[in-house]
Design an enzyme around this catalytic site. Sequence first.
Site, PDB file in Angstrom:
ATOM      1  CG  LEU A 109      -2.203  -1.049   1.308  1.00 14.27           C
ATOM      2  CD1 LEU A 109      -2.985  -0.668   2.092  1.00 14.27           C
ATOM      3  CD2 LEU A 109      -2.538  -1.667   0.305  1.00 14.27           C
ATOM      4  N   GLY A 154       1.631  -5.482   0.729  1.00 13.78           N
ATOM      5  CA  GLY A 154       0.385  -5.376   0.564  1.00 13.78           C
ATOM      6  C   GLY A 154       0.367  -5.846  -1.268  1.00 13.78           C
ATOM      7  CG  ASN A 178       5.986  -5.769   6.155  1.00 16.45           C
ATOM      8  OD1 ASN A 178       4.879  -6.082   5.101  1.00 16.45           O
ATOM      9  ND2 ASN A 178       7.248  -4.511   6.024  1.00 16.45           N
ATOM     10  CD  GLU A 179       0.390  -5.982   6.437  1.00 18.87           C
ATOM     11  OE1 GLU A 179       0.392  -6.903   6.346  1.00 18.87           O
ATOM     12  OE2 GLU A 179      -0.287  -5.746   5.076  1.00 18.87           O
TER      13      GLU A 179
HETATM   14  C1  LIG Z   1      -9.054  -2.437  12.604  1.00 15.83           C
HETATM   15  C2  LIG Z   1      -7.525  -2.743  11.107  1.00 15.83           C
HETATM   16  C3  LIG Z   1      -8.092  -1.617  10.477  1.00 15.83           C
HETATM   17  C4  LIG Z   1      -6.619  -1.788   9.408  1.00 15.83           C
HETATM   18  C5  LIG Z   1      -5.001  -1.248   9.305  1.00 15.83           C
HETATM   19  C6  LIG Z   1      -4.145  -0.835   8.383  1.00 15.83           C
HETATM   20  C7  LIG Z   1      -4.106  -1.844   7.545  1.00 15.83           C
HETATM   21  C8  LIG Z   1      -3.191  -1.663   6.788  1.00 15.83           C
HETATM   22  C9  LIG Z   1      -2.316  -2.629   5.530  1.00 15.83           C
HETATM   23  C10 LIG Z   1      -1.262  -2.189   4.929  1.00 15.83           C
HETATM   24  C11 LIG Z   1      -0.634  -2.487   3.900  1.00 15.83           C
HETATM   25  C12 LIG Z   1       0.344  -2.386   3.254  1.00 15.83           C
HETATM   26  O1  LIG Z   1       1.374  -2.701   2.614  1.00 15.83           O
HETATM   27  S1  LIG Z   1       1.617  -1.018   4.294  1.00 15.83           S
HETATM   28  C13 LIG Z   1       2.838  -0.632   3.353  1.00 15.83           C
HETATM   29  C14 LIG Z   1       3.851  -2.016   3.612  1.00 15.83           C
HETATM   30  N1  LIG Z   1       4.983  -1.276   2.582  1.00 15.83           N
HETATM   31  C15 LIG Z   1       5.916  -1.838   3.602  1.00 15.83           C
HETATM   32  O2  LIG Z   1       6.622  -1.601   4.590  1.00 15.83           O
HETATM   33  C16 LIG Z   1       7.718  -1.546   2.699  1.00 15.83           C
HETATM   34  C17 LIG Z   1       8.546  -0.600   2.352  1.00 15.83           C
HETATM   35  N2  LIG Z   1       9.289  -0.217   1.680  1.00 15.83           N
HETATM   36  C18 LIG Z   1      11.006  -0.940   1.239  1.00 15.83           C
HETATM   37  O3  LIG Z   1      10.521  -1.909   2.390  1.00 15.83           O
HETATM   38  C19 LIG Z   1      11.547  -0.914  -0.016  1.00 15.83           C
HETATM   39  O4  LIG Z   1      10.977   0.412   0.233  1.00 15.83           O
HETATM   40  C20 LIG Z   1      11.110  -1.922  -0.347  1.00 15.83           C
HETATM   41  C21 LIG Z   1       9.837  -2.480  -0.971  1.00 15.83           C
HETATM   42  C22 LIG Z   1      12.608  -3.086  -0.204  1.00 15.83           C
HETATM   43  C23 LIG Z   1      12.345  -1.359  -2.116  1.00 15.83           C
HETATM   44  O5  LIG Z   1      14.179  -0.540  -1.236  1.00 15.83           O
HETATM   45  P1  LIG Z   1      14.370   0.390  -2.377  1.00 15.83           P
HETATM   46  O6  LIG Z   1      15.626   0.138  -1.484  1.00 15.83           O
HETATM   47  O7  LIG Z   1      14.633  -0.439  -3.677  1.00 15.83           O
HETATM   48  O8  LIG Z   1      13.854   1.440  -2.085  1.00 15.83           O
HETATM   49  P2  LIG Z   1      13.089   2.581  -0.741  1.00 15.83           P
HETATM   50  O9  LIG Z   1      14.398   3.940  -1.558  1.00 15.83           O
HETATM   51  O10 LIG Z   1      13.167   1.682  -0.047  1.00 15.83           O
HETATM   52  O11 LIG Z   1      12.327   4.038  -1.889  1.00 15.83           O
HETATM   53  C24 LIG Z   1      12.105   4.619  -2.391  1.00 15.83           C
HETATM   54  C25 LIG Z   1      11.392   5.497  -2.204  1.00 15.83           C
HETATM   55  O12 LIG Z   1       9.667   4.915  -2.482  1.00 15.83           O
HETATM   56  C26 LIG Z   1       9.361   5.270  -1.050  1.00 15.83           C
HETATM   57  N3  LIG Z   1       8.598   4.168  -1.239  1.00 15.83           N
HETATM   58  C27 LIG Z   1       8.800   2.879  -0.399  1.00 15.83           C
HETATM   59  N4  LIG Z   1       8.303   2.022  -0.224  1.00 15.83           N
HETATM   60  C28 LIG Z   1       6.478   2.904  -0.516  1.00 15.83           C
HETATM   61  C29 LIG Z   1       6.103   2.817   0.150  1.00 15.83           C
HETATM   62  N5  LIG Z   1       5.138   0.855   1.103  1.00 15.83           N
HETATM   63  N6  LIG Z   1       4.875   3.953  -0.277  1.00 15.83           N
HETATM   64  C30 LIG Z   1       5.112   4.478  -0.056  1.00 15.83           C
HETATM   65  N7  LIG Z   1       6.186   4.959  -0.490  1.00 15.83           N
HETATM   66  C31 LIG Z   1       7.045   3.977  -0.119  1.00 15.83           C
HETATM   67  C32 LIG Z   1      10.542   5.681  -0.231  1.00 15.83           C
HETATM   68  O13 LIG Z   1       9.538   6.007   0.867  1.00 15.83           O
HETATM   69  C33 LIG Z   1      11.589   6.642  -1.321  1.00 15.83           C
HETATM   70  O14 LIG Z   1      10.978   7.249  -1.235  1.00 15.83           O
HETATM   71  P3  LIG Z   1      12.095   8.540  -1.460  1.00 15.83           P
HETATM   72  O15 LIG Z   1      13.056   8.440  -0.614  1.00 15.83           O
HETATM   73  O16 LIG Z   1      11.057   9.818  -1.276  1.00 15.83           O
HETATM   74  O17 LIG Z   1      12.097   8.659  -2.810  1.00 15.83           O
END
Ligand SMILES: CCCCCCCCC/C=C/C(=O)SCCNC(=O)CCNC(=O)[C@H](O)C(C)(C)COP(=O)(O)OP(=O)(O)OC[C@H]1O[C@@H](n2cnc3c(N)ncnc32)[C@H](O)[C@@H]1OP(=O)(O)O
Length: 303
Positions: A109, A154, A178-179
């Site tokens: 997400l 997501g 990993n939420e």
């Molecule tokens: C009661 C119940 C009610 C409901 C309760 C609520 C339920 C919600 C459920 C949620 C579900 C989800 O999916 S929550 C999302 C979980 N996702 C994550 O944890 C993934 C996080 N991302 C990463 O780990 C990494 O970015 C990864 C994907 C491995 C890629 O690594 P890289 O080194 O290639 O790239 P990075 O340098 O990290 O990221 C590049 C840019 O992208 C951005 N970025 C990375 N992931 C992003 C993301 N998910 N959303 C937006 N932006 C993101 C970074 O900030 C950087 O931005 P700039 O620095 O500005 O360029």
Amino acid sequence: MALLAGLRVPARSLLRAGARLRDAALGRWERAAGGGGDGARSFGSQRVLVEPDAATGVAVMKLWNPPVNSLSLDLLTELVISLEKLENEKTFRGIILTSDLPGIFSAGLDLTEMCGRNPAHYAEYWKALQELWLRLYQTHLVVIAAINGASPAGGCLLALSCDYRVLADNPKFIIGLNETLLGIVAPFWFKDTMINTIGHRATERALQLGLLFRPAEALQVGVVDQVVPEGQVQGAALSAMTQWLAIPDHARQLTKSMMRKATADRLLTQREADIQNFVSFLSRDSIQKALQVYLEKLRQKKG
Ligand SMILES: CCCCCCCCC/C=C/C(=O)SCCNC(=O)CCNC(=O)[C@H](O)C(C)(C)COP(=O)(O)OP(=O)(O)OC[C@H]1O[C@@H](n2cnc3c(N)ncnc32)[C@H](O)[C@@H]1OP(=O)(O)O
């Protein structure tokens, strides 16, 4: 360094990342202009490229939402539209879902859709995610995920919603829900989708610990069905597709529905309450703060 709480993934250098994105963008443009393999033209939207092959009845659907294929409201909407379009074309029986971005399937997400916005936006965003999941999970088409990059949260849900998963063998290509590592809770239908794939006990452990599996572990626990060398993911997905398409459609479709309908119905019967839950959960100060800290860490790791 990419931060995936507890697992540090070496970040690509900015230059390399920039060059790869540019090359990928050029390739994408050329492919879109050139059309699909057997003469069928590619179609799609800004963030979803569809390469249909009318001869085989299989379309390759590629996600393109730089930098990390986060599921923004726009991407969710475009995915639903592309899926609907393929479902309505009688020629198509299968989809390979993959990424057009090097090294990332989907970062899950879009955190920027969930931080610092208003309740109406959260509601709209959640409804769009529900819509995509309901459609993808229940589509009569065979959907095979060719997972060619990291696939947390997501992104993992997307893959789990497909019928079969092939993952490229690279230790950076982690996959899981990993939420909890972000201080948030996977909704019941994320949990149900995982239970339906790997069982209750394995899901409980994976969800409570926010486990992100590397390819060998993902295969062992059943989060993916196959792990293949990088570069062979799409080919392997197409081979698997042959097996799925060998089954008469009506029998396979009814079986899919029999297996998945109760899970989908659970969300359908409480869709509005699920939206309200999400909105009130996200509107809490503590949750906003946790998400902002997480996003900030992601942004800072480049520095
Ligand atoms: C009661 C119940 C009610 C409901 C309760 C609520 C339920 C919600 C459920 C949620 C579900 C989800 O999916 S929550 C999302 C979980 N996702 C994550 O944890 C993934 C996080 N991302 C990463 O780990 C990494 O970015 C990864 C994907 C491995 C890629 O690594 P890289 O080194 O290639 O790239 P990075 O340098 O990290 O990221 C590049 C840019 O992208 C951005 N970025 C990375 N992931 C992003 C993301 N998910 N959303 C937006 N932006 C993101 C970074 O900030 C950087 O931005 P700039 O620095 O500005 O360029």
